[in-house]
Write a protein that holds these residues in place. Structure first.
Motif, short mmCIF file in Angstrom:
data_model
loop_
_atom_site.label_atom_id
_atom_site.label_comp_id
_atom_site.label_asym_id
_atom_site.label_seq_id
_atom_site.Cartn_x
_atom_site.Cartn_y
_atom_site.Cartn_z
N VAL A 96 -13.16 61.31 -37.61
CA VAL A 96 -13.02 60.94 -39.03
C VAL A 96 -11.56 60.64 -39.36
N SER A 97 -10.65 61.47 -38.85
CA SER A 97 -9.22 61.25 -39.11
C SER A 97 -8.76 59.93 -38.53
N PHE A 98 -9.25 59.62 -37.33
CA PHE A 98 -8.87 58.35 -36.69
C PHE A 98 -9.34 57.16 -37.52
N ILE A 99 -10.61 57.21 -37.97
CA ILE A 99 -11.16 56.10 -38.78
C ILE A 99 -10.41 55.98 -40.11
N PHE A 100 -10.08 57.14 -40.72
CA PHE A 100 -9.37 57.12 -42.00
C PHE A 100 -7.98 56.53 -41.83
N ILE A 101 -7.27 56.95 -40.78
CA ILE A 101 -5.92 56.43 -40.54
C ILE A 101 -5.99 54.93 -40.25
N LEU A 102 -6.99 54.50 -39.47
CA LEU A 102 -7.17 53.09 -39.16
C LEU A 102 -7.46 52.29 -40.42
N PHE A 103 -8.25 52.87 -41.32
CA PHE A 103 -8.56 52.21 -42.59
C PHE A 103 -7.29 52.08 -43.44
N ILE A 104 -6.49 53.13 -43.50
CA ILE A 104 -5.24 53.09 -44.27
C ILE A 104 -4.30 52.03 -43.71
N LEU A 105 -4.15 52.01 -42.39
CA LEU A 105 -3.24 51.05 -41.76
C LEU A 105 -3.73 49.62 -41.93
N SER A 106 -5.05 49.42 -42.01
CA SER A 106 -5.61 48.08 -42.17
C SER A 106 -5.30 47.49 -43.54
N ASN A 107 -4.96 48.33 -44.50
CA ASN A 107 -4.71 47.87 -45.87
C ASN A 107 -3.23 47.91 -46.23
N MET A 108 -2.37 47.97 -45.21
CA MET A 108 -0.93 47.98 -45.44
C MET A 108 -0.30 46.72 -44.88
N VAL A 109 0.86 46.36 -45.42
CA VAL A 109 1.62 45.21 -44.94
C VAL A 109 2.44 45.63 -43.73
N TRP A 110 2.24 44.93 -42.62
CA TRP A 110 2.99 45.27 -41.41
C TRP A 110 3.89 44.15 -40.93
N ASN A 111 3.74 42.97 -41.52
CA ASN A 111 4.61 41.88 -41.09
C ASN A 111 4.68 40.82 -42.18
N ILE A 112 5.82 40.14 -42.29
CA ILE A 112 6.02 39.04 -43.23
C ILE A 112 6.56 37.86 -42.43
N SER A 113 5.81 36.77 -42.40
CA SER A 113 6.18 35.61 -41.61
C SER A 113 6.57 34.46 -42.53
N ILE A 114 7.74 33.84 -42.26
CA ILE A 114 8.22 32.69 -43.04
C ILE A 114 8.43 31.53 -42.07
N GLU A 115 7.75 30.42 -42.34
CA GLU A 115 7.83 29.25 -41.47
C GLU A 115 8.23 28.01 -42.27
N GLY A 116 8.99 27.13 -41.59
CA GLY A 116 9.35 25.85 -42.19
C GLY A 116 10.53 25.90 -43.12
N ALA A 117 11.26 27.01 -43.17
CA ALA A 117 12.39 27.14 -44.10
C ALA A 117 13.71 27.17 -43.34
N SER A 118 14.74 26.59 -43.95
CA SER A 118 16.09 26.67 -43.41
C SER A 118 16.59 28.10 -43.60
N PRO A 119 17.64 28.50 -42.88
CA PRO A 119 18.16 29.87 -43.03
C PRO A 119 18.48 30.25 -44.47
N LYS A 120 19.02 29.30 -45.24
CA LYS A 120 19.38 29.59 -46.63
C LYS A 120 18.14 29.84 -47.47
N VAL A 176 6.77 27.01 -45.93
CA VAL A 176 7.69 26.38 -46.88
C VAL A 176 7.81 24.89 -46.60
N VAL A 177 7.71 24.11 -47.65
CA VAL A 177 8.01 22.67 -47.58
C VAL A 177 9.24 22.44 -48.45
#
Length: 395
Positions: A96-120, A176-177
């Motif tokens: 139950v703890s494993f499923i609960f922790i997996l459920f919590i982790l599934s609803n969290m932000v773990w990565n933010i990806s930005i594509e097509g943008a200049s460094p600025k 980003v365009v």
């Protein structure tokens, strides 16, 4: 009696009945309305069948009367499953703890990806995303919707033409365009500059070509302003006409403003309701009932919960009630005229090209009808009236 799904919840057991009076035992059970099914004889004095867990105690008097022996072979159903789980509490707790922790982790932000943008632009977008609260470890359902995020970041990043936002699993993807600047202008082909509307010439500046009008000249639509022909007869050359020709153009505007009107405005007071929906059944968790506001505006947000990459039929709902009040706006005749004049001017400026200037305005007609002030206003506008006209071979 058939083994239905209800027996799975109440529980049942498989028993072996041994004795000389097994038939009598079965008859007595039927007479006492004891649930037994799947009866099978396996010997001259042995019968195997199933019996409901709720009827186990009721067969004791029947067993004594018929002098048979009962042996419990197998136990099935929810009560026995729960009992087994209790005996293995460590394993069950870990699962139950494993499923609960997996459920919590599934609803969290773990990565933010930005594509097509200049460094600025990528740096600006990263800062805007952080201000919205989007960062690793945040719950999806506590963040704004994808549509709201897209609208806000697109309006804040001026150098981006369009920003697409998607949520895939635990990752926010930003595509980003960026704005593309116009390429170097190609050489202008031979042309004339003509009037795009009738006007009185206010000022003219000829950069290239031969001017055909002077200040205070009246021109019709299509009239030649700057010719692309340069030189004298016999030595005529063709060039692209260039320059600025400003003309005085007239506009009329009709506008009306009510003397008495109602305006709805928000007071800043609000109330929030939070709930969880399970298969479209809402379960309140905080902020119950509607607000005490007489008038209010409602904004609702709903976020689906996930388990790994799959959405589950559970939603986290937020409902905000914003207090609203209606104000009565009353104008005197002079105030209504001032408001109408301002409205008409702003509406005209939206239609004019950049660089145009309103030189003068005059109220031609003024009337009060049906509790409204109605105006007809005449405008004198100075604007660029030139438009190009290609020089066709043979002109």
């Amino acid at each position: 009696m058939k083994n239905t799904w209800t027996n799975r919840f109440s529980g049942f057991t498989r028993i072996k009945i041994v004795g000389k009076y097994t038939e009598l035992f079965l008859n007595r059970c039927i007479r006492e309305n004891i649930s037994i099914w799947h009866i099978r004889r396996v010997g001259e004095e042995t019968i195997i069948c199933y019996i409901s867990l709720t009827d186990v105690k009721r067969i004791r008097p029947v067993v004594r009367e018929t002098k048979v022996k009962i042996y419990f072979i197998e136990r099935k159903g929810l009560p026995f499953f729960i009992q087994k789980m209790i005996s293995r509490v460590g394993f069950v707790g870990g699962l139950v703890s494993f499923i609960f922790i997996l459920f919590i982790l599934s609803n969290m932000v773990w990565n933010i990806s930005i594509e097509g943008a200049s460094p600025k632009v990528e740096h600006q977008l990263s800062q805007a995303v952080k201000e919205l609260g989007i960062k690793k470890g945040k719950f999806h359902f506590l963040l704004p919707s994808v549509e709201e995020i897209q609208m806000k970041v697109t309006s804040e990043i001026e150098e981006a033409t369009w920003i697409g936002v998607t949520l895939n699993g635990t990752t926010y993807h930003f595509n980003v365009v960026e704005q593309t600047f116009p390429k170097k202008q190609e050489p202008v082909p031979p042309r004339h500059l003509v009037a795009k509307k009738k006007a009185i010439i206010y000022d003219i500046f000829v950069e290239q070509g031969q001017g055909k009008v002077a200040p205070n000249d009246f021109v019709e639509k299509g009239a030649m302003l700057i010719s692309g022909f340069i030189g004298k007869e016999g030595r005529m050359e063709i060039s692209p006409a260039k320059g600025k020709i400003f003309g005085e153009v007239w506009y009329k505007s009709n506008v009306s403003v009510p003397l008495v009107s109602e305006l709805a405005t928000l007071t800043g007071e609000k109330k929030a309701n939070y709930s969880i929906s399970v298969i479209n059944v809402a379960i309140p968790i905080w902020g119950f009932g509607k607000p005490d506001f007489t008038e209010y505006e409602v904004n609702e947000y709903s976020s689906s919960l996930k388990f790994l990459k799959w959405e589950i039929p559970i939603k986290y709902n937020r409902k905000f009630f914003f207090e609203k009040e209606t104000l009565i706006q009353e104008y005197t005749k002079e105030e209504a005229i001032a408001v109408a004049t301002l409205m008409a001017r702003e509406e005209l400026l939206k239609k004019l090209d950049e660089g145009s200037v309103i030189k003068g305005e005059k109220v031609l007609h003024e009337a009060i009808e049906n509790d409204k002030v109605k105006l007809m206003i005449h405008y004198q506008v100075i604007e660029d009236i030139a438009i190009s006209q290609p020089i066709i071979q043979g002109d």
